[in-house]
Design an enzyme around this catalytic site. Structure first.
Site, PDB file in Angstrom:
ATOM      1  CB  SER A 128     108.631  49.532  -2.728  1.00 36.70           C
ATOM      2  OG  SER A 128     108.408  50.302  -4.156  1.00 36.70           O
ATOM      3  CE1 TYR A 154     103.677  49.893  -1.410  1.00 34.89           C
ATOM      4  CE2 TYR A 154     104.753  50.887  -3.161  1.00 34.89           C
ATOM      5  CZ  TYR A 154     104.412  49.604  -2.439  1.00 34.89           C
ATOM      6  OH  TYR A 154     105.245  48.496  -2.558  1.00 34.89           O
ATOM      7  CE  LYS A 158     105.688  47.727   0.800  1.00 32.58           C
ATOM      8  NZ  LYS A 158     105.551  46.505   1.549  1.00 32.58           N
TER       9      LYS A 158
END
Ligand code: UDP
Length: 347
Positions: A128, A154, A158
């Site tokens: 991401s 988050y 990743k």
């Protein structure tokens, strides 16, 4: 290819299954159905028959993953299975790390446990642009060389898994079982399959384009802009919106072109940024409706402006997006929402 698609019942994973099946590959989708849907699995099964199988299991379920690889003789993993809401990750970081990191490690162990660890030799990972956080000055548009300093759990989940994959690929190389590794750092993915079969249906829905669709359909009374005081042209966050089918094209090219023993990261985004207000204007134009928009405060974890520098992926994979006009992208989403006002549930 014979491909394991983790998160295959989710929005992006299901589009990947469809594209791979259309190209003639064999596909096994694995999904816990925590946020994915059984309906697209049925639709793909009906269209592609025994080249497609669905396994209802968590990506961290080693026995199921090893079993699927062995039973179907799989050689490639496209790893989409993850939870992916920035705000939610701030509220429950450990849950994010458990799903996006620990379960991923279990999946790699499951690969190693299959056929002497030699079966799967290609891994494509959904990373991401959230791994970049707020890029330093001079780094927008964002190249792959931008420092990775996430602003949310988050984004960190990743980034951690990118590091884990690089170490795993190094180990596989030194063991004489090299893999091709692609880490695709997605910008904002939106839109639907232009064939009208698959769409985007999340519960809860938090992503900008589908939330705006629901507002335009009158299915929510209003929607909010999270932050109107950012240092951007109109005060709202800027993102790069890439059509889901163009995104999957990048996976197909990465799978075709990256050789064994090679690990590469590519950004996938069109190379242009749109503000939240510009997206809402597009939804108004495409839908021909207006809806109430509340100017709310900032959402925790949001970066200010992120859009891609697509030089590397264009040069090395020959990738460029088919859809670059925002109204065209929004139209594909709108068509699916109009045909499926209740999403997959009641179709
Ligand atoms: N956003 C918004 N209202 C919403 C949903 C999102 O203003 O109801 C904003 C959000 O703050 C971000 C951008 O739209 O700046 C894109 O958010 P989204 O959740 O779609 O994707 P993300 O960038 O978090 O991956």
């Amino acid at each position: 290819m014979r491909v394991l698609v983790t998160g295959g019942a989710g929005y992006i994973g299901s589009h990947a299954c469809q594209r791979l099946l259309r190209d003639g590959h064999h596909v096994v989708a694995v999904d816990s159905l925590f946020r994915g849907h059984r309906a697209p699995m049925g639709l793909l099964g009906a269209e592609f028959g025994d080249r497609f199988a669905f396994v209802h299991a968590d990506v961290g379920d080693r026995a199921s993953i090893t079993g699927a690889i062995d039973a179907h003789d799989l050689d490639t993993v496209m790893h989409f299975g993850a939870i992916a809401y920035v705000g939610e990750s701030v509220d429950d970081p450990l849950w994010y790390y458990r799903n996006n990191v620990s379960a991923g490690i279990a999946m790699l162990e499951a690969i190693d446990a299959s056929r002497d660890g030699r079966g799967v030799d290609r891994v494509i990972f959904s990373s991401s642009c959230a791994t970049y956080g707020d890029p330093p000055e001079g780094m927008i548009p964002v190249p792959e060389t931008c420092p990775q300093r996430p602003t949310s759990p988050y984004g960190f989940s990743k980034l951690h898994f990118e590091h884990i994959l690089l170490d795993y690929a190094n180990k596989r190389r030194s063991d004489g079982k090299p893999i091709a590794l692609a880490m695709l750092r997605y910008f904002n993915v939106a839109g639907s399959d232009r064939g009208g079969v698959l769409g985007e249906d999340h519960t809860p829905e938090t992503h900008l384009v589908p939330v705006a669709m629901q507002a335009a359909q009158g299915r929510r009374a209003s929607m909010s802009i999270f932050g109107t005081d950012y240092p951007t042209e109109d005060g709202t966050c800027v993102r790069d919106y890439v059509h889901v089918e163009d995104l999957i094209e990048a996976h197909v090219r990465a799978a075709d072109r990256i050789g064994p023993g090679v690990s590469e990261a590519y950004n996938v985004g069109i190379g242009a940024g749109y503000s939240v207000r510009q997206i809402l204007d597009s939804v108004r134009r495409v839908s021909g409706t207006d809806f109430e928009v509340i100017e709310a405060g900032r959402r925790a974890g949001d970066a200010i402006a992120l859009y891609n520098d697509p030089t590397k992926i264009k040069r090395e994979l020959g990738w460029s997006p088919e859809i670059t006009e925002i109204d065209e992208l929004v139209s594909t989403a709108w068509d699916w929402f109009q045909a499926n006002p209740d999403g997959y549930a009641k179709g």
